[in-house]
Design an enzyme around this catalytic site. Structure first.
Site, short mmCIF file in Angstrom:
data_model
loop_
_atom_site.label_atom_id
_atom_site.label_comp_id
_atom_site.label_asym_id
_atom_site.label_seq_id
_atom_site.Cartn_x
_atom_site.Cartn_y
_atom_site.Cartn_z
N SER A 40 -3.43 -15.16 -23.89
CA SER A 40 -2.29 -15.99 -23.47
C SER A 40 -1.74 -15.43 -22.17
O SER A 40 -2.21 -14.42 -21.67
CB SER A 40 -1.21 -15.99 -24.55
OG SER A 40 -0.61 -14.71 -24.60
N LYS A 41 -0.72 -16.11 -21.69
CA LYS A 41 -0.14 -15.74 -20.39
C LYS A 41 0.26 -14.28 -20.31
O LYS A 41 0.20 -13.67 -19.25
CB LYS A 41 1.09 -16.60 -20.11
CG LYS A 41 0.72 -17.92 -19.50
CD LYS A 41 1.94 -18.56 -18.87
CE LYS A 41 1.67 -20.03 -18.66
NZ LYS A 41 2.65 -20.88 -19.28
N ARG A 42 0.69 -13.74 -21.45
CA ARG A 42 1.18 -12.36 -21.33
C ARG A 42 0.05 -11.38 -21.03
O ARG A 42 0.30 -10.23 -20.68
CB ARG A 42 1.99 -11.97 -22.57
CG ARG A 42 1.18 -11.67 -23.80
CD ARG A 42 2.05 -11.72 -25.04
NE ARG A 42 1.34 -12.46 -26.06
CZ ARG A 42 0.52 -11.92 -26.90
NH1 ARG A 42 0.31 -10.62 -26.89
NH2 ARG A 42 -0.12 -12.66 -27.78
N HIS A 43 -1.20 -11.80 -21.15
CA HIS A 43 -2.31 -10.92 -20.76
C HIS A 43 -2.62 -11.03 -19.26
O HIS A 43 -3.44 -10.31 -18.74
CB HIS A 43 -3.58 -11.28 -21.53
CG HIS A 43 -3.45 -11.09 -23.01
ND1 HIS A 43 -3.36 -12.14 -23.89
CD2 HIS A 43 -3.36 -9.97 -23.75
CE1 HIS A 43 -3.23 -11.67 -25.12
NE2 HIS A 43 -3.22 -10.36 -25.06
N GLY A 44 -1.97 -11.96 -18.58
CA GLY A 44 -2.25 -12.17 -17.15
C GLY A 44 -2.55 -13.65 -16.95
O GLY A 44 -2.20 -14.48 -17.79
#
Ligand code: GLU
Length: 503
Positions: free
Chosen positions: A266-270
């Site tokens: 998800s976005k929190r991984h980049g």
């Protein structure tokens, strides 16, 4: 029978790595067996579907360069390929199921109140919520209130305009299952399947389940490859195929794509939106190559595959059951590899938009600028991780850097006088040599340094900073050859003046 597969996105978000992986596997499978790859827009969720996401879908796949054989934009024999243009078909099919006694009209105002009514009456049932069906079921087990209505009476009420939905009759006992190509047999007790999901909503919109099954059938889909999060929808679909008397497509649920912390990517991984990778300066070939390897293998000991190679080698037998982990570092490596494989012309063309965006060249470069960019491309080919790194690395060729502050021009343990001496010698040597002759230049500078009792590095350092504005630059003599010897000497003279003033 010719294989037909589809990518069936809902335009409710940007195309991300996971969605592209699904599309790519379908595409590769189709190509590997000489089948058809279809795009179907599943835009039945009218509150969440947006045109910007449809545009993003087209832009993304045009950039990636693998495209569908049939779809809303390219047409085909079984269109329309956009579900919102097929509503009549869904109603017709839902009503057909009602007529066959496999579905029924339901007049409950909504699931929630029906469930509450049932709870009051002591009828509440605990049912697992079906993924993909949250909107249809509201997450409640529908107590089958209207299942027992007299069909003729129900039909009359519906025809008279009473608000209603159409629900699928889930068999009360027995088992429903399918053989997943990857995961093997998956079965549910019908008693555990979400009771009687809505097929057609009160506003006449189909739910995902109805539209998906009707379309897969009418479009002749033979294989469905989709994310594992859709497994919970499979029993409903199987029950529908059975009810219609249709043969279901073969299902293959793809392993999840995780971030490095083991959670769903998800976005929190980049970055996850494909557009971000494009803007960051990834090459589509690198992204495709890497994404193709997320959960699938091709040949032992080989990493780099063109799209054509992948299409030739793809096999569902080589899909892994285990989740795939998305590794940004690995992707960066792929990108570097693909940048090195570009010809100078290709690289120049690829970095041009980034250079233009940075204001270093015109959006439509003239002949001189284009020639300079072409000459500059090989200077950075071995070094770029991303195309977007090019403007910083090549800025000094297109814009004169400010005269560096004196302290930037001083090699270690050298004062302004020492640096001025070194730079003065460098200017002299440069004037006497041809920067295009890298080896000759290097030999001359080496000899000059030895004669002056300087380290080669200390002789070159002030020149590099004066010409490029930075301590880390592409190879210096080649860079000067592209910039022009006179321009380089002029920059060096300015720096020399600054050094002299500081003595
Ligand atoms: N519209 C669904 C999605 O957005 C399709 C799922 C399927 O492939 O059946 O992923």
């Amino acid at each position: 029978m010719k294989a037909r597969v589809r990518y069936a996105p809902s335009p409710t978000g940007l195309q991300h790595i996971g969605s592209v992986r699904t599309a790519l596997f379908n595409y590769l499978f189709a190509r590997s067996v000489g089948g058809d790859f279809i795009l179907r827009l599943e835009d039945t969720d009218r509150t969440r579907s947006q045109d910007v996401y449809v545009k993003n879908l087209y832009d993304t796949f045009r950039w990636l360069g693998f495209y569908w054989d049939e779809g809303p934009d390219v047409g085909g024999p079984v269109g329309p390929y956009t579900q919102s243009e097929r509503f009549a078909l869904y109603r017709e099919h839902a009503e057909r199921l009602v007529d066959m006694g496999k579905a029924y009209y339901c007049f409950c105002s909504d699931d929630k109140s029906a469930a509450k009514d049932a709870e009051k009456a002591g009828l509440a049932q605990e049912q697992p919520e079906q993924e993909g069906d949250a909107q249809a079921s509201g997450g409640f087990g529908y107590p089958r209130t209207c299942r027992g209505l007299d069909p003729a009476e129900a039909k009359r009420r519906a025809a008279a305009g009473e608000p209603h939905v159409i629900r699928l009759k889930i068999p009360l006992d027995g088992v429903t299952g399918f053989d997943d190509i990857l995961l093997g047999r998956i079965e549910w007790k019908n008693a555990d399947v979400n009771p009687d999901p809505v097929l057609l909503k009160s506003d006449g919109f189909p739910t995902y389940h109805l539209a998906n099954v009707v379309d897969d059938h009418l479009m002749g889909i033979t294989h469905v490859m989709r994310a594992q999060e859709w497994i919970p929808s499979a029993p409903l679909h199987m029950i529908m195929y059975e009810a219609f008397g249709w043969e279901p497509p073969k299902l293959c649920h793809l392993p999840m794509v995780l971030g490095d912390d083991g959670h769903k990517l998800s976005k929190r991984h980049g970055a996850t939106a494909v557009d971000e990778f494009r803007k960051r300066g990834y090459l589509e070939a690198a992204l495709i190559n890497y994404v193709a390897m997320l959960g699938c293998s091709y040949e032992d000991g080989r990493d780099l595959y063109s799209l054509e190679d992948l299409a030739r080698l793809f096999s569902m037998d080589h899909i892994n059951k285990a989740p795939a982990v998305f590794d940004y570092v690995k992707l960066e490596w792929f990108n570097g590899q693909y940048i090195r494989m570009l010809s100078d012309e290709e690289l120049a063309a690829r970095i041009a938009p980034f250079m233009a965006e940075a204001g270093l060249i015109a959006a439509e470069p003239g002949a001189a600028e284009a020639a300079k960019l072409l000459a500059a491309a090989p200077l950075v080919k071995e070094r770029l991780k991303y195309l977007s790194d090019a403007p910083e690395a090549l800025r000094f060729l297109f814009a004169e850097p400010a005269v560096p502050p004196v302290e930037e021009l001083l090699p270690k343990k050298m004062d302004a006088a020492g640096a001025a001496r070194a730079l003065g010698l460098a200017v002299e040597l440069l004037g006497a040599n041809d920067p295009a002759d890298h080896d000759g230049c290097e030999a001359a500078f080496r000899a000059g340094a030895a004669e002056a009792g300087l380290k080669l590095g200390d002789l070159l350092m002030p020149l590099r900073v004066a010409v490029t504005g930075t301590k880390v630059s592409p190879p210096l003599f080649q860079s000067i050859a592209v910039l022009g010897k006179e321009a380089a000497i002029a920059r060096a003279e300015k720096a020399l003046a600054a050094l002299k003033a500081a003595i």
